[in-house]
Write an enzyme that holds these catalytic residues in place. Sequence first.
Site, short mmCIF file in Angstrom:
data_model
loop_
_atom_site.label_atom_id
_atom_site.label_comp_id
_atom_site.label_asym_id
_atom_site.label_seq_id
_atom_site.Cartn_x
_atom_site.Cartn_y
_atom_site.Cartn_z
N HIS A 182 -8.56 38.05 -46.64
CA HIS A 182 -9.04 36.91 -47.51
C HIS A 182 -8.44 36.83 -48.94
CE1 HIS A 182 -12.28 37.49 -44.21
NE2 HIS A 182 -12.01 36.10 -44.23
N HIS A 183 -8.18 35.51 -49.40
CA HIS A 183 -7.63 35.46 -50.74
C HIS A 183 -8.71 35.72 -51.50
CE1 HIS A 183 -6.80 32.11 -53.87
NE2 HIS A 183 -5.96 33.33 -54.09
N GLY A 184 -8.24 36.40 -52.82
CA GLY A 184 -9.17 36.78 -53.93
C GLY A 184 -9.38 35.56 -54.78
N THR A 218 -7.48 28.60 -49.81
CA THR A 218 -6.64 28.59 -50.97
C THR A 218 -5.66 29.75 -50.79
OG1 THR A 218 -8.10 29.79 -52.13
CG2 THR A 218 -8.34 27.57 -52.46
#
Length: 397
Positions: A182-184, A218
């Site tokens: 997942h995006h940080g 995002t």
Amino acid sequence: EYGLERPQGYSVSFHYNPHVEYHHFGSSHPMKPWRLTLTKQLVLSYGLEYTMDLYEPRPANFNELNIFHDREYLSYLSEITPQNAKPDDPQYIAYGFGGDSNDCPVFDGLWNYVSLYTGASMSAAYNLLNKQSDIAINWSGGLHHAKKNLASGFCYVNDIVIAIQLLLTQHQRVLYIDIDVHHGDGVEQAFESTDRVFTLSFHKYGIDRHGWPFFPGTGNIDEMGPKDPANRGKAHSLNIPIDDGIDDHQYKYLFKTVTSKVIEKYNPQAIVLQSGADSLGGDRLGRFNLNIKAHGSCIETVKSFGRPLILIGGGGYTPRNVARTWCHETAVCVGATLHNDLPTHIPYLQAFQGDENGGGILYPDLHNTKRHDNLNTDAALQKLIEKAMENLRYMEG
Ligand code: TV7
Ligand code: CA
Ligand code: ZN
């Protein structure tokens, strides 16, 4: 006895408070803190505890969490219990609890849980600052989605942001790298207005056949921080969006090419690496097809630059493979090679025996455990690398 080779001169510390294991998000929730019990058992069974300094850190307190989070949010978080929670309360909703997805449930001991994993990340940061360790490990942390006044994606307190804030007291430039699937987003957002932290995240990005974006939605390649040239944070984020099914060879090449360039250009004085294990093949929530050693090669790549390093956990939803990966990566840090046959007299051995292809071994082939067709062509990845290199040119050296 178990195939340990002599450690190679890195001083490694392991920061872990076992009380964190006993917290439950709820029976159907994919986040299982007991994966940390499995991880610890594997680490101990290979004798890795003799190659590191072990710490049992105290929980972080309110004022320490307040380094990043708002007081009002923390007051609410510290007081909420399953007994007093009112799911219709505007604050409950505004702070990200419950909801349709129930990603962030209110469970017994929630405040204790967040204090424990954050305390361990702080302890890791202090060890780098005191020069007690070259590499400090906290597998219980890495909760990268939490915002200053919002719980999101299983994350209530952002231990990474707090650890980086501590590193910034002595270091001019800190690099954050995130290999969770997942995006940080929480870490990126927290430091969007500074050039003293560069954030680099590799993640699944895209919309599924029902029109849902992969969480959190995002992290496209064009998102590289504020556009305003007056903003110091301009171009100090790099996002590497990846499609389903990426394989070992592709990921290793992508990671090494991009990360090496970022380290060379940004020249960080310390690095924080979030090693979420949901980027493995066969993960319950992930979409990639990585094997344990390919995931671990990212840690080897970062380690080879010889900068002070904090290694933290994150996602990972197939507990036996999370434990295998983080045990392997602990060994990578101390420079040990582990035997593929699991030590026979370990507690919880049965957890590793039910595997179709992984029974009794540390490095099962995860490539085909849950088929995600590889939608990443080599040509598309090459274009992605070119775009990443172009983005890096906007960063002032
Ligand atoms: C760092 N995926 C965290 C990753 C956080 C992912 C999500 C679940 C999930 C939650 C459950 C559950 C689940 C099987 C999986 C936004 C939506 C979009 C649907 C109507 N089972 C990390 C968060 C992600 C909770 N959330 O990076 C309780 O999966 O996709 C979403 C949320 C809202 C709901 N809609 C989809 O790895 C630690 N949640 C079972 C019980
Ligand atoms: Ca990531
Ligand atoms: Zn994740």
